[in-house]
Design an enzyme around this catalytic site. Structure first.
Site, mmCIF file in Angstrom:
data_model
loop_
_atom_site.group_PDB
_atom_site.id
_atom_site.type_symbol
_atom_site.label_atom_id
_atom_site.label_comp_id
_atom_site.label_asym_id
_atom_site.label_seq_id
_atom_site.Cartn_x
_atom_site.Cartn_y
_atom_site.Cartn_z
ATOM 1 N N ASP A 170 7.767 6.832 -10.172
ATOM 2 C CA ASP A 170 7.729 5.536 -9.477
ATOM 3 C C ASP A 170 7.508 4.409 -10.489
ATOM 4 O OD1 ASP A 170 7.467 3.604 -7.492
ATOM 5 O OD2 ASP A 170 5.400 4.137 -7.009
ATOM 6 N N CYS A 213 2.373 3.181 -10.129
ATOM 7 C CA CYS A 213 1.502 3.384 -8.978
ATOM 8 C C CYS A 213 0.257 2.534 -9.203
ATOM 9 C CB CYS A 213 1.136 4.863 -8.882
ATOM 10 S SG CYS A 213 -0.319 5.124 -7.839
ATOM 11 N N GLU A 236 5.042 -6.859 -5.149
ATOM 12 C CA GLU A 236 3.799 -6.778 -5.923
ATOM 13 C C GLU A 236 3.858 -7.602 -7.206
ATOM 14 O OE1 GLU A 236 4.422 -2.615 -6.072
ATOM 15 O OE2 GLU A 236 4.565 -2.562 -8.261
ATOM 16 N N ASN A 292 -4.390 0.520 1.751
ATOM 17 C CA ASN A 292 -3.546 1.632 1.289
ATOM 18 C C ASN A 292 -4.403 2.889 1.173
ATOM 19 O OD1 ASN A 292 -1.842 3.399 -0.021
ATOM 20 N ND2 ASN A 292 -1.706 2.215 -1.920
ATOM 21 N N ARG A 341 1.512 -8.054 -2.319
ATOM 22 C CA ARG A 341 0.539 -7.080 -2.842
ATOM 23 C C ARG A 341 0.009 -7.603 -4.179
ATOM 24 N NH1 ARG A 341 2.022 -0.771 -4.538
ATOM 25 N NH2 ARG A 341 1.170 -0.904 -6.626
ATOM 26 N N ASP A 396 8.521 -0.756 0.915
ATOM 27 C CA ASP A 396 7.980 -1.052 -0.411
ATOM 28 C C ASP A 396 9.068 -1.725 -1.238
ATOM 29 O OD1 ASP A 396 6.884 -0.988 -2.937
ATOM 30 O OD2 ASP A 396 6.335 1.129 -2.874
ATOM 31 N N GLU A 411 -4.364 -4.038 -3.626
ATOM 32 C CA GLU A 411 -4.095 -2.655 -4.051
ATOM 33 C C GLU A 411 -5.255 -2.060 -4.838
ATOM 34 O OE1 GLU A 411 -2.875 0.042 -3.657
ATOM 35 O OE2 GLU A 411 -1.241 0.620 -4.995
ATOM 36 N N HIS A 426 6.841 -5.357 1.273
ATOM 37 C CA HIS A 426 5.800 -5.880 0.387
ATOM 38 C C HIS A 426 6.302 -5.943 -1.044
ATOM 39 C CE1 HIS A 426 4.341 -2.093 -1.436
ATOM 40 N NE2 HIS A 426 4.289 -1.549 -0.238
ATOM 41 N N TYR A 458 6.079 3.331 7.474
ATOM 42 C CA TYR A 458 6.082 2.795 6.119
ATOM 43 C C TYR A 458 7.061 3.590 5.262
ATOM 44 C CZ TYR A 458 4.467 1.510 1.465
ATOM 45 O OH TYR A 458 4.403 1.062 0.166
ATOM 46 N N ASP A 462 8.544 -2.990 -4.249
ATOM 47 C CA ASP A 462 8.134 -2.980 -5.664
ATOM 48 C C ASP A 462 7.971 -4.419 -6.184
ATOM 49 O OD1 ASP A 462 7.964 -0.238 -5.738
ATOM 50 O OD2 ASP A 462 9.815 0.091 -6.837
HETATM 51 C C1 LIG Z 1 1.941 2.306 -2.114
HETATM 52 C C2 LIG Z 1 2.727 2.810 -3.263
HETATM 53 O O1 LIG Z 1 3.234 1.734 -4.012
HETATM 54 C C3 LIG Z 1 3.958 3.578 -2.780
HETATM 55 O O2 LIG Z 1 4.951 3.594 -3.520
HETATM 56 O O3 LIG Z 1 3.904 4.164 -1.714
HETATM 57 C C4 LIG Z 1 1.932 3.757 -4.209
HETATM 58 C C5 LIG Z 1 1.423 5.004 -3.546
HETATM 59 C C6 LIG Z 1 0.961 6.088 -4.497
HETATM 60 O O4 LIG Z 1 1.526 6.212 -5.614
HETATM 61 O O5 LIG Z 1 0.078 6.844 -4.140
HETATM 62 C C7 LIG Z 1 0.824 2.931 -4.868
HETATM 63 O O6 LIG Z 1 1.125 2.276 -5.879
HETATM 64 O O7 LIG Z 1 -0.307 2.927 -4.368
#
Ligand SMILES: C[C@](O)(C(=O)O)[C@H](CC(=O)O)C(=O)O
Length: 303
Positions: free
Chosen positions: A65, A129, A121, A215, A162, A92, A192, A119, A51, A94
């Site tokens: 993020d 996140c 979202e 996740n 997602r 990912d 999620e 994936h 991943y 996004d």
């Molecule tokens: C899955 C996720 O989108 C990621 O960027 O890996 C994050 C992981 C995290 O921030 O812990 C998420 O939004 O859960």
């Protein structure tokens, strides 16, 4: 060395290899690999697919993020990981970096870079996140359009939708959205930030026949469960998105503290990957042997 020798590349496209791994019995375990070295180490530990996390990519760039990565920055990570290890990679994507046409561009770039799955979202920018508060959601129809766009653009990429709706709209909302995204062509659903075993069970029961991804990010809203526990709950895939980077970051922090304190790295030597271990992991000897064999095959050899 699948990267340098054409004939050693697998014949099947990455997406097909991801589907084959998914079809094998047992939950598909997808540890996050935040760079090529992490990918090699994960493969050596026996993992069959990996991943690539948006949170880990941005964190290692020293950024949050929030959806500010670009498609080409992600492609750089996809290329290095798939070149290094050759394993099918779930990436990912996004929010898809925009609307339908941007999503299609992302799918083409990711596939060309070597990705096996993506994936997408249903958050609005700036996305966050999934385990944080105050996420803003796209309208279900807008997200469904992005899913349809991704499916239209792909040749072999597995498309996973997602939904971040559980927090704002409850399980009911998340299930309704998941159904719509499956109708739009999603191959699987990533619900999620589910907060209890009961929610995971309910989601499974309400989406029969739909492959589901769990996740298992640390320090989030989901309780710590094992891969076996997710499998028993009926989930087909599980990711540990940021774990490798979290561990690497902590080790780096200790290194810099020791170096600032001692003016030397000596105290940290036992914690370091040695030169020999590093070269063995990246296969330096194989690359050198390849170079020599090429030279021998083209240059006249002395008797
Ligand atoms: C899955 C996720 O989108 C990621 O960027 O890996 C994050 C992981 C995290 O921030 O812990 C998420 O939004 O859960």
């Amino acid at each position: 060395m699948p990267y340098l020798i054409g004939s050693e590349h697998p014949a099947a496209p990455a997406g097909a290899r991801f589907r084959a791994a998914l079809a094998r019995p047992g939950i598909l375990r997808l540890p996050g690999a935040h760079n090529g070295m992490a990918a090699l180490q994960a493969r050596a530990a026996g993992f069959e697919a990996l991943y690539l996390s948006g949170a880990a990519m941005t964190a290692q760039m020293g950024l949050p993020d929030l959806g500010i990565l670009t498609v080409d920055e992600v492609a750089f990570f996809i290329r290095q990981i798939t070149r290094a290890c050759g394993l099918p990679l779930l990436v990912d994507g996004d929010t898809g970096y925009g609307e339908a046409l941007n999503v299609m561009h992302m799918v083409r770039v990711f596939e060309e870079a070597g990705a096996a799955a993506v994936h997408l979202e249903d958050q609005l920018l700036p996305k966050k996140c999934g385990h944080l508060n105050d996420k803003k959601l796209a309208l279900p129809a807008e997200m469904a359009a992005k899913v349809a766009a991704a499916v239209r653009a792909r040749r072999h990429l597995v498309v996973i939708a997602r939904t971040d709706a559980a927090a704002a709209e409850g399980l009911e909302g998340a299930v309704a959205r998941a159904r719509l995204y499956v109708e739009a062509g999603a191959d699987a659903i990533f619900p999620e930030a589910l907060t209890s075993v009961e929610m995971f069970r309910e989601m499974r029961a309400r989406l029969p026949g739909v492959p589901l991804l769990a996740n298992m990010t640390e320090f989030g809203r989901t309780p710590q469960l094992t891969a076996d526990e997710f499998e028993a709950l009926g989930y087909e895939m599980v990711i540990w998105p940021v774990s490798s980077l979290r561990v690497a970051n902590k080790a780096q922090e200790r290194l810099y503290a020791a170096l600032a304190r001692d003016g030397a790295t000596t105290a940290m030597l036992p914690e370091m990957q040695s030169r020999a271990e590093l070269y063995a992991t990246i296969g330096l000897a194989d690359f050198e042997a390849l170079d020599t064999s090429i030279a021998q095959s083209v240059l006249p050899q002395p008797d």
